[in-house]
Design a protein around this motif. Sequence first.
Motif, PDB file in Angstrom:
ATOM      1  N   GLY A   1       0.820  -1.205   0.000  1.00 47.16           N
ATOM      2  CA  GLY A   1       0.000   0.000   0.000  1.00 47.16           C
ATOM      3  C   GLY A   1       0.851   1.251   0.000  1.00 47.16           C
ATOM      4  O   GLY A   1       1.766   1.422  -0.818  1.00 47.16           O
ATOM      5  N   ALA A   2       0.590   2.161   0.940  1.00 46.18           N
ATOM      6  CA  ALA A   2       1.323   3.427   1.011  1.00 46.18           C
ATOM      7  C   ALA A   2       2.795   3.221   1.327  1.00 46.18           C
ATOM      8  O   ALA A   2       3.631   4.072   0.980  1.00 46.18           O
ATOM      9  N   LEU A   3       3.139   2.122   1.967  1.00 47.07           N
ATOM     10  CA  LEU A   3       4.523   1.904   2.401  1.00 47.07           C
ATOM     11  C   LEU A   3       5.468   1.558   1.252  1.00 47.07           C
ATOM     12  O   LEU A   3       6.659   1.354   1.484  1.00 47.07           O
ATOM     13  N   ARG A   4       4.949   1.481   0.031  1.00 42.35           N
ATOM     14  CA  ARG A   4       5.866   1.246  -1.082  1.00 42.35           C
ATOM     15  C   ARG A   4       6.556   2.532  -1.539  1.00 42.35           C
ATOM     16  O   ARG A   4       7.391   2.496  -2.448  1.00 42.35           O
ATOM     17  N   SER A   5       6.220   3.649  -0.901  1.00 45.54           N
ATOM     18  CA  SER A   5       6.872   4.918  -1.224  1.00 45.54           C
ATOM     19  C   SER A   5       8.128   5.090  -0.387  1.00 45.54           C
ATOM     20  O   SER A   5       8.049   5.196   0.845  1.00 45.54           O
ATOM     21  N   PRO A   6       9.327   5.134  -0.993  1.00 43.88           N
ATOM     22  CA  PRO A   6      10.565   5.338  -0.210  1.00 43.88           C
ATOM     23  C   PRO A   6      10.554   6.661   0.556  1.00 43.88           C
ATOM     24  O   PRO A   6      11.052   6.734   1.681  1.00 43.88           O
ATOM     25  N   GLY A   7       9.989   7.712  -0.056  1.00 47.98           N
ATOM     26  CA  GLY A   7       9.937   8.998   0.620  1.00 47.98           C
ATOM     27  C   GLY A   7       9.097   8.947   1.879  1.00 47.98           C
ATOM     28  O   GLY A   7       9.452   9.533   2.914  1.00 47.98           O
ATOM     29  N   LEU A   8       7.971   8.247   1.809  1.00 43.75           N
ATOM     30  CA  LEU A   8       7.110   8.119   2.983  1.00 43.75           C
ATOM     31  C   LEU A   8       7.806   7.311   4.073  1.00 43.75           C
ATOM     32  O   LEU A   8       7.734   7.659   5.259  1.00 43.75           O
ATOM     33  N   ILE A   9       8.499   6.244   3.692  1.00 46.89           N
ATOM     34  CA  ILE A   9       9.238   5.444   4.674  1.00 46.89           C
ATOM     35  C   ILE A   9      10.283   6.305   5.386  1.00 46.89           C
ATOM     36  O   ILE A   9      10.444   6.236   6.614  1.00 46.89           O
TER      37      ILE A   9
ATOM     38  N   VAL B   1       3.722  14.118   3.258  1.00 47.40           N
ATOM     39  CA  VAL B   1       2.918  12.910   3.061  1.00 47.40           C
ATOM     40  C   VAL B   1       2.072  13.066   1.807  1.00 47.40           C
ATOM     41  O   VAL B   1       1.967  12.152   0.974  1.00 47.40           O
ATOM     42  N   ASP B   2       1.463  14.218   1.651  1.00 45.86           N
ATOM     43  CA  ASP B   2       0.617  14.496   0.500  1.00 45.86           C
ATOM     44  C   ASP B   2       1.399  14.365  -0.800  1.00 45.86           C
ATOM     45  O   ASP B   2       0.869  13.909  -1.815  1.00 45.86           O
ATOM     46  N   ARG B   3       2.683  14.744  -0.780  1.00 48.35           N
ATOM     47  CA  ARG B   3       3.517  14.713  -1.981  1.00 48.35           C
ATOM     48  C   ARG B   3       4.027  13.313  -2.306  1.00 48.35           C
ATOM     49  O   ARG B   3       4.227  12.982  -3.471  1.00 48.35           O
ATOM     50  N   HIS B   4       4.259  12.510  -1.278  1.00 47.20           N
ATOM     51  CA  HIS B   4       4.938  11.229  -1.493  1.00 47.20           C
ATOM     52  C   HIS B   4       4.023  10.008  -1.399  1.00 47.20           C
ATOM     53  O   HIS B   4       4.466   8.909  -1.745  1.00 47.20           O
ATOM     54  N   ALA B   5       2.809  10.158  -0.911  1.00 46.14           N
ATOM     55  CA  ALA B   5       1.920   9.000  -0.825  1.00 46.14           C
ATOM     56  C   ALA B   5       1.612   8.480  -2.227  1.00 46.14           C
ATOM     57  O   ALA B   5       1.273   9.265  -3.115  1.00 46.14           O
ATOM     58  N   PRO B   6       1.737   7.172  -2.467  1.00 44.41           N
ATOM     59  CA  PRO B   6       1.383   6.634  -3.777  1.00 44.41           C
ATOM     60  C   PRO B   6      -0.074   6.946  -4.119  1.00 44.41           C
ATOM     61  O   PRO B   6      -0.922   7.070  -3.237  1.00 44.41           O
TER      62      PRO B   6
ATOM     63  N   ALA C   1       7.761  14.605  -6.744  1.00 42.12           N
ATOM     64  CA  ALA C   1       6.450  14.159  -6.291  1.00 42.12           C
ATOM     65  C   ALA C   1       5.605  13.792  -7.487  1.00 42.12           C
ATOM     66  O   ALA C   1       5.920  14.100  -8.633  1.00 42.12           O
ATOM     67  N   ARG C   2       4.513  13.122  -7.236  1.00 40.11           N
ATOM     68  CA  ARG C   2       3.584  12.772  -8.302  1.00 40.11           C
ATOM     69  C   ARG C   2       3.087  14.027  -8.986  1.00 40.11           C
ATOM     70  O   ARG C   2       2.912  15.067  -8.378  1.00 40.11           O
ATOM     71  N   THR C   3       2.808  13.922 -10.248  1.00 46.68           N
ATOM     72  CA  THR C   3       2.266  15.064 -10.974  1.00 46.68           C
ATOM     73  C   THR C   3       0.832  15.277 -10.582  1.00 46.68           C
ATOM     74  O   THR C   3       0.123  14.360 -10.181  1.00 46.68           O
ATOM     75  N   ALA C   4       0.386  16.531 -10.711  1.00 41.57           N
ATOM     76  CA  ALA C   4      -0.999  16.848 -10.360  1.00 41.57           C
ATOM     77  C   ALA C   4      -1.945  16.124 -11.275  1.00 41.57           C
ATOM     78  O   ALA C   4      -1.636  15.792 -12.413  1.00 41.57           O
ATOM     79  N   VAL C   5      -3.110  15.857 -10.797  1.00 43.26           N
ATOM     80  CA  VAL C   5      -4.122  15.174 -11.583  1.00 43.26           C
ATOM     81  C   VAL C   5      -5.201  16.154 -11.951  1.00 43.26           C
ATOM     82  O   VAL C   5      -5.326  17.227 -11.400  1.00 43.26           O
ATOM     83  N   VAL C   6      -5.996  15.784 -12.927  1.00 44.68           N
ATOM     84  CA  VAL C   6      -7.137  16.589 -13.309  1.00 44.68           C
ATOM     85  C   VAL C   6      -8.344  16.063 -12.574  1.00 44.68           C
ATOM     86  O   VAL C   6      -8.663  14.887 -12.645  1.00 44.68           O
ATOM     87  N   ALA C   7      -8.972  16.907 -11.819  1.00 43.34           N
ATOM     88  CA  ALA C   7     -10.077  16.472 -10.976  1.00 43.34           C
ATOM     89  C   ALA C   7     -11.274  17.340 -11.222  1.00 43.34           C
ATOM     90  O   ALA C   7     -11.189  18.521 -11.514  1.00 43.34           O
ATOM     91  N   SER C   8     -12.438  16.748 -11.086  1.00 40.80           N
ATOM     92  CA  SER C   8     -13.684  17.480 -11.210  1.00 40.80           C
ATOM     93  C   SER C   8     -14.440  17.378  -9.918  1.00 40.80           C
ATOM     94  O   SER C   8     -14.610  16.300  -9.378  1.00 40.80           O
ATOM     95  N   SER C   9     -14.888  18.484  -9.396  1.00 39.03           N
ATOM     96  CA  SER C   9     -15.575  18.485  -8.111  1.00 39.03           C
ATOM     97  C   SER C   9     -16.904  19.173  -8.235  1.00 39.03           C
ATOM     98  O   SER C   9     -16.981  20.357  -8.507  1.00 39.03           O
ATOM     99  N   SER C  10     -17.967  18.426  -8.046  1.00 42.75           N
ATOM    100  CA  SER C  10     -19.292  19.015  -8.120  1.00 42.75           C
ATOM    101  C   SER C  10     -19.535  19.956  -6.965  1.00 42.75           C
ATOM    102  O   SER C  10     -20.380  20.840  -7.046  1.00 42.75           O
ATOM    103  N   GLU C  11     -18.783  19.791  -5.863  1.00 43.83           N
ATOM    104  CA  GLU C  11     -18.973  20.667  -4.721  1.00 43.83           C
ATOM    105  C   GLU C  11     -18.369  22.036  -4.987  1.00 43.83           C
ATOM    106  O   GLU C  11     -18.958  23.061  -4.717  1.00 43.83           O
ATOM    107  N   ASN C  12     -17.168  22.052  -5.532  1.00 44.82           N
ATOM    108  CA  ASN C  12     -16.467  23.306  -5.722  1.00 44.82           C
ATOM    109  C   ASN C  12     -16.754  23.930  -7.078  1.00 44.82           C
ATOM    110  O   ASN C  12     -16.417  25.083  -7.328  1.00 44.82           O
ATOM    111  N   ASP C  13     -17.323  23.181  -7.970  1.00 45.53           N
ATOM    112  CA  ASP C  13     -17.580  23.676  -9.309  1.00 45.53           C
ATOM    113  C   ASP C  13     -18.966  23.231  -9.742  1.00 45.53           C
ATOM    114  O   ASP C  13     -19.141  22.144 -10.281  1.00 45.53           O
TER     115      ASP C  13
END
Length: 419
Positions: free
Chosen positions: A206-214, A323-328, A392-404
Motif C-alpha cells: 500500500g502506502a509503504l511502497r513509497s521510499p519517501g514516505l518510509i 505525506v501528501d507529496r509522497h503517498a502513492p 512528487a507525483r504530478t498533479a491530476v485533473v479532478a472534477s468536483s461538483s462541490e467546488n464547481d
Amino acid sequence: MAAGYLEILRARHAARLLVGTLVGRLPNATAAIAIVLFIRAEGGSYSLAGALAAVYGVANAVGQPLLGRLVDLHGQPRVQLPAAVLSALAMAVFAFAGTEPPALSYLAVAAAGLFTPPLEGGLRALWPSVLRKEGQVHTAYAMDAVAQEVMFTVGPLLVTLCTALWSAQAALLVLNVIGVLGALSVVVSPPSRAWRSAPREAHWLGALRSPGLIALLGAFLFVGVALGSITVAAVSYADDHGGDAVYGWLMAALGLGALAGGAVYGARQWAGAPERRLRVLVGLLAVCYLPLMLMPGAVAMTALTALSGVFLAPAIACAFVIVDRHAPRGTVTEAFSWLVTTFTVGASVGTGLAGPVVEWGGALWGFAVPGVAGGVSLLVLLATGRVLAAPARTAVVASSSENDPNRAVEPRFSSGDRA
C-alpha cells in the motif's frame, strides 16, 4: 494571522469537517486517562490500568493504517461510521463489564482501539477537495495541527469533569457517544460522501511502497520518542519542584508552545521545498529540547518547556504536506494514518525508554533523551535527503461538483484524490 485562518473556516464545509473530526477523535484523545480513572474507580490496580491503556494504544496503532486503506478503497462513510460505532460499543462493553473477567476487559479495550476510525487521516484527504488553493491547504494542515493541541489539552479536562459530575463509567460512555456523533457529522457531509480515492495500483505494501514516505516515518518515529520521553522526565522533575501542580503546568506549557508555533507557522506562505523546510524545523526542535537539561526553577522550567514545543506543530504540519507529496496514488488516507501510527508508537517507545533512564540518572538524563531523539530524527532526514527530494507525483485533473457547480474540469494540485 487570524484573517488567514478565517478564510479557511469560511470555506464551505471546512468548519464542519474540522470540528466534526475533533469531536469524533475525543474518545481516542481521552482513552488513556479515561481507562485509568475507570479502573481506579473499580478498585483495580495501576498495573492493570496501565496494561489496558497500553493494549488500547497498540490496537489503535495497528488499526489506523488498516482502516485507512479501507477508506481509500471503499470511501469514508462506509468505513468511518461503522468503525466509530464498533469502537464505541466495545468501550461500552468495557464500561459495563468492569474488570471481571479480565480477559473480557482486554478484549473490549483492544477492539475499541482497533476500530477507532481514521478521522484524522480522512480530514487531511478532504482538504484539497474543500479548499481550492494549494496555499490554503497548507494553512489548513497547520490549523489542523494546532487544533490537535487544543483537543489534547481540553480532552483530559472533559474526562475529569464528567468523572466529577457523574462517574468514571459515565465519562467512558458519554465521550464515546460524542465521538460517534462527531464521526456522523463528518461522514454525512457532502465532501465526505463525494470523496473517492484516485485509482490505485494493487500492492500489498500500500502506502509503504513509497521510499519517501518510509523516510519520513523513520524520522517521525524519533520525534514521537522525544515527545514521549519528555512526559516521563517532567514527572521526575516535578517530584522535586512542587509535585503534580508543577507537572500540570509543564504539560500545559508544552501544548501552549506547540499551539503558538503552529498558529504562527500557518499564518504565512512558505517558499521552497517542504522537505528542506522540515529539516530546518526538526533541527530547531532538537535544539530547543537541549535547554531542558538546565532544569532551573519551576517558572523558568515552564518557559523552557513552552519553548521546546514551539516547533512541534510546524514540523507536524510540514510533514502533512510531505505525506501528501509522497503517498502513492490512491493511498493518501492510509499514508496519513501511518504517520499517526508511527508518531504514536514513537511516543510509547519514548515513554518506556525514559523510565529506566530517569531511574538510573534522574531527571537530567531523562531530559537528555528528547534532545538525542530529535538529533537522530534530523540525521534520518539528512541521510534520506535524496529519497525525500524525489519528484512528487504530478498533479491530476479532478472534477468536483462541490467546488464547481458547472462541473468544469481544471488542473488541481491535489495529492491524487478527486472529489
